[in-house]
Design a protein around this motif. Structure first.
Motif, mmCIF file in Angstrom:
data_model
loop_
_atom_site.group_PDB
_atom_site.id
_atom_site.type_symbol
_atom_site.label_atom_id
_atom_site.label_comp_id
_atom_site.label_asym_id
_atom_site.label_seq_id
_atom_site.Cartn_x
_atom_site.Cartn_y
_atom_site.Cartn_z
ATOM 1 N N LEU A 195 0.821 -1.210 0.000
ATOM 2 C CA LEU A 195 0.000 0.000 0.000
ATOM 3 C C LEU A 195 0.856 1.261 0.000
ATOM 4 C CD1 LEU A 195 -2.764 -1.008 2.584
ATOM 5 C CD2 LEU A 195 -2.930 -1.012 0.083
ATOM 6 N N GLY A 196 2.107 1.120 0.418
ATOM 7 C CA GLY A 196 2.985 2.281 0.444
ATOM 8 C C GLY A 196 3.649 2.571 -0.886
ATOM 9 N N ALA A 197 3.521 1.656 -1.849
ATOM 10 C CA ALA A 197 4.138 1.868 -3.159
ATOM 11 C C ALA A 197 3.218 2.702 -4.049
ATOM 12 C CB ALA A 197 4.418 0.517 -3.824
ATOM 13 N N CYS A 301 14.352 6.616 4.075
ATOM 14 C CA CYS A 301 13.645 7.583 3.235
ATOM 15 C C CYS A 301 12.630 8.346 4.072
ATOM 16 C CB CYS A 301 12.947 6.893 2.072
ATOM 17 S SG CYS A 301 11.633 5.756 2.580
ATOM 18 N N THR A 302 12.086 9.393 3.479
ATOM 19 C CA THR A 302 11.019 10.162 4.112
ATOM 20 C C THR A 302 9.729 9.886 3.354
ATOM 21 O OG1 THR A 302 12.586 11.897 4.713
ATOM 22 C CG2 THR A 302 10.250 12.469 4.764
ATOM 23 N N HIS A 303 8.700 9.437 4.046
ATOM 24 C CA HIS A 303 7.445 9.125 3.367
ATOM 25 C C HIS A 303 6.261 9.437 4.282
ATOM 26 C CE1 HIS A 303 8.174 5.526 5.808
ATOM 27 N NE2 HIS A 303 6.872 5.321 5.776
ATOM 28 N N HIS A 304 5.108 9.558 3.670
ATOM 29 C CA HIS A 304 3.896 9.779 4.447
ATOM 30 C C HIS A 304 3.441 8.428 5.000
ATOM 31 C CE1 HIS A 304 0.097 11.431 5.753
ATOM 32 N NE2 HIS A 304 -0.549 10.474 5.102
ATOM 33 N N SER A 332 13.218 7.856 13.324
ATOM 34 C CA SER A 332 14.007 8.817 12.547
ATOM 35 C C SER A 332 13.824 8.481 11.076
ATOM 36 C CB SER A 332 15.493 8.750 12.915
ATOM 37 O OG SER A 332 16.070 7.524 12.491
ATOM 38 N N SER A 333 13.802 9.502 10.230
ATOM 39 C CA SER A 333 13.595 9.257 8.802
ATOM 40 C C SER A 333 14.538 10.113 7.976
ATOM 41 C CB SER A 333 12.142 9.548 8.406
ATOM 42 O OG SER A 333 11.821 10.897 8.653
ATOM 43 N N GLY A 334 14.796 9.675 6.767
ATOM 44 C CA GLY A 334 15.677 10.416 5.875
ATOM 45 C C GLY A 334 17.076 10.548 6.450
ATOM 46 N N GLN A 335 17.611 11.763 6.401
ATOM 47 C CA GLN A 335 18.973 12.015 6.889
ATOM 48 C C GLN A 335 19.028 12.207 8.402
ATOM 49 O OE1 GLN A 335 20.942 15.161 4.735
ATOM 50 N NE2 GLN A 335 19.941 14.623 2.842
ATOM 51 N N ASP A 336 17.872 12.225 9.055
ATOM 52 C CA ASP A 336 17.827 12.548 10.482
ATOM 53 C C ASP A 336 18.155 11.343 11.371
ATOM 54 O OD1 ASP A 336 17.129 15.150 9.868
ATOM 55 O OD2 ASP A 336 14.992 14.701 9.858
ATOM 56 N N TYR A 337 19.288 10.721 11.125
ATOM 57 C CA TYR A 337 19.757 9.623 11.972
ATOM 58 C C TYR A 337 20.373 10.241 13.226
ATOM 59 C CZ TYR A 337 21.922 5.040 12.922
ATOM 60 O OH TYR A 337 22.302 3.832 13.467
ATOM 61 N N PRO A 338 19.903 9.879 14.408
ATOM 62 C CA PRO A 338 20.330 10.566 15.629
ATOM 63 C C PRO A 338 21.840 10.512 15.854
ATOM 64 C CG PRO A 338 18.438 9.156 16.053
ATOM 65 C CD PRO A 338 18.911 8.826 14.677
ATOM 66 N N LYS A 339 22.358 11.608 16.396
ATOM 67 C CA LYS A 339 23.785 11.669 16.730
ATOM 68 C C LYS A 339 24.051 10.882 18.008
ATOM 69 C CE LYS A 339 25.912 15.526 16.076
ATOM 70 N NZ LYS A 339 26.391 16.934 16.202
ATOM 71 N N ASP A 340 23.140 11.008 18.976
ATOM 72 C CA ASP A 340 23.282 10.320 20.263
ATOM 73 C C ASP A 340 22.437 9.043 20.250
ATOM 74 O OD1 ASP A 340 23.630 9.515 22.851
ATOM 75 O OD2 ASP A 340 22.347 11.069 23.721
ATOM 76 N N LEU A 341 23.102 7.901 20.155
ATOM 77 C CA LEU A 341 22.402 6.614 20.095
ATOM 78 C C LEU A 341 22.396 5.895 21.440
ATOM 79 C CD1 LEU A 341 23.842 5.296 16.695
ATOM 80 C CD2 LEU A 341 21.616 6.367 17.066
ATOM 81 N N ASN A 342 23.070 6.449 22.430
ATOM 82 C CA ASN A 342 23.260 5.731 23.696
ATOM 83 C C ASN A 342 21.970 5.460 24.457
ATOM 84 O OD1 ASN A 342 26.232 5.523 23.792
ATOM 85 N ND2 ASN A 342 26.142 7.747 23.774
ATOM 86 N N LYS A 343 20.921 6.233 24.194
ATOM 87 C CA LYS A 343 19.674 6.039 24.935
ATOM 88 C C LYS A 343 18.857 4.861 24.421
ATOM 89 C CE LYS A 343 17.334 9.617 22.189
ATOM 90 N NZ LYS A 343 16.620 10.908 22.259
ATOM 91 N N TYR A 344 19.306 4.243 23.309
ATOM 92 C CA TYR A 344 18.549 3.134 22.727
ATOM 93 C C TYR A 344 19.159 1.781 23.091
ATOM 94 C CZ TYR A 344 16.616 6.934 19.984
ATOM 95 O OH TYR A 344 16.010 8.101 19.611
#
Length: 413
Positions: A195-197, A301-304, A332-344
């Motif tokens: 459905l997302g295609a 990617c960034t998608h609705h 997180s989507s697109g280029q917005d990969y978190p800088k601080d990953l330690n909380k995960y």
């Protein structure tokens, strides 16, 4: 698609001529050029054919010496360009090679990214021999540039350097299928209509897999999940491999003969785009999540998002049921990969069909450096559906890594 091209990042100080260089190479006004410093505020991408190399993507970045509040945001974007760059082009002016340029050169060396230095505005000031010798301590690939040059002459010089710099097999993307199927094999692809295609199209992972199969001179037979059993029965010989959408993997495995190998598109991409052994080890962490633990759903990617979105709705639901815990999720989507990953505790990444291998490996390495387990959609879903060992069968080392990590978890408990 830029993920399948050689990606060339252009770095340098504000107003040093990065955008002019980008426009000169492309022969178009791709980037805005002005006398005002800091004109480029975001990454600018431009794809072009650079024969005989083939398709490349140029990335124009913001200046590395902007110290304003906005400059900090620009600098973060510029750093992210390094994640995807197969080649780094650093532009400077004759006689000027300070801390900013040295930082870029050091980053390229740290990431093992080949570096080309371009000395710009040479019509105003030509580089002295002593300066060129200084640059040679960072790279042997040095070019002079001015917009008054012949474009053809400059491009010929650039292409010559690129051909020297890139590995011989740079255009030939790694495909794990090379070690799994051979010429004239039959591969069945189970493709529900996502459905997302976009209407009338398949999703990118399916298209790329079909191309990989054809490149290996094998045959691809495609069926929807409700027609899969009938399609296999009509084959004169069993398929060498069945590749299915992750969301119907349990159904497909149940309808497949025990001696026929089955995997998912996303699992294949885990091997093609990153390190499937590390992704398999990360999947073992899913069972040990506790109440209040935080999980990152990372999308390339960034998608609705739809009401039934795989990453934002289905995977969180399945993971809570599997772990039996009330888990917290970030997306997180697109280029917005978190800088601080330690909380995960765990990162569950998409198949990364819109990222090149280097960019995805960069994301994986950041997780490993932070001590955070990472896996991907297809592997995680196969764990939830109880078919992970069948899905990893075609990757024996990854299967062994998953089983070892699971045994250690049980022993620790």
């Amino acid at each position: 698609m830029k993920a399948l091209t050689v990606q060339i990042g252009i770095f340098g100080r504000t107003n040093v001529g990065k955008s002019s260089l980008m426009n000169f190479i492309t022969g178009q006004n791709t980037s805005i050029v002005a006398e005002i410093a800091g004109t480029t505020t975001d990454l600018v991408y431009k794809q072009m054919e650079l024969n005989p190399l083939g398709p490349v993507t140029l990335i124009d970045t913001a200046g590395i010496d902007d110290k304003s509040v906005l400059g900090e945001a620009r600098f973060e974007k510029t750093q992210k360009a390094f994640d995807a760059s197969d080649i780094a082009v650093l532009i400077c002016e004759a006689g000027i090679f300070g801390e900013f340029e040295k930082d870029i050169a050091a980053e390229a060396e740290k990431r093992k990214t080949p570096l080309i230095i371009v000395v710009g505005k040479t019509d105003l000031k030509a580089p002295e021999e002593s300066f060129v010798n200084q640059l040679k301590s960072y790279t042997k690939h040095i070019l002079n540039f001015t917009v008054k040059d012949s474009r053809d002459a400059f491009l010929n010089g650039l292409k010559s350097v690129l051909l020297e710099t890139l590995p011989e097999n740079y255009i030939e993307n790694y495909s794990p299928l090379k070690n799994i199927i051979k010429q004239d094999d039959i591969v069945v692809l189970v493709v529900p209509i996502d459905l997302g295609a976009p209407r009338g199209r398949l999703i990118m992972s399916q298209i790329q897999t079909i191309r990989n199969i054809l490149d290996l001179n094998a045959a691809a037979h495609i069926a929807k999940n409700d027609g899969y059993a009938a399609a296999v029965q009509k084959l004169k010989i069993p398929p060498a491999l069945v590749i299915t959408d992750s969301q119907v993997v349990k159904e497909v495995v149940s309808k497949t003969a025990e001696n026929v190998k089955v995997t998912t598109f996303s699992t294949l991409f885990s091997a093609e785009k990153s390190d499937i052994i590390e992704m398999a080890k990360g999947a073992a962490k899913l069972k040990s999540l506790k109440k209040g633990d935080r999980v990152l759903i990372a999308e390339a990617c960034t998608h609705h998002a739809s009401s039934d979105d795989i990453g934002r709705v289905k995977i969180p639901k399945w993971l809570k049921e599997y772990a039996g815990q009330d888990i917290e999720f970030d997306v997180s989507s697109g280029q917005d990969y978190p800088k601080d990953l330690n909380k995960y505790k765990v990162i569950i990444h998409c198949g990364a069909c819109t990222l090149n291998r280097k960019a995805m490996l960069s994301r994986l390495n950041k997780a490993v450096e932070a001590g955070v387990a990472i896996t991907n959609y297809g592997i995680a879903i196969s764990v939830f559906q109880g078919v992970i060992e069948k899905v990893l069968e075609i990757f024996p080392e990854a299967l062994a890594a998953y089983q070892t990590a699971m045994h250690r978890r049980v022993d620790a408990e």
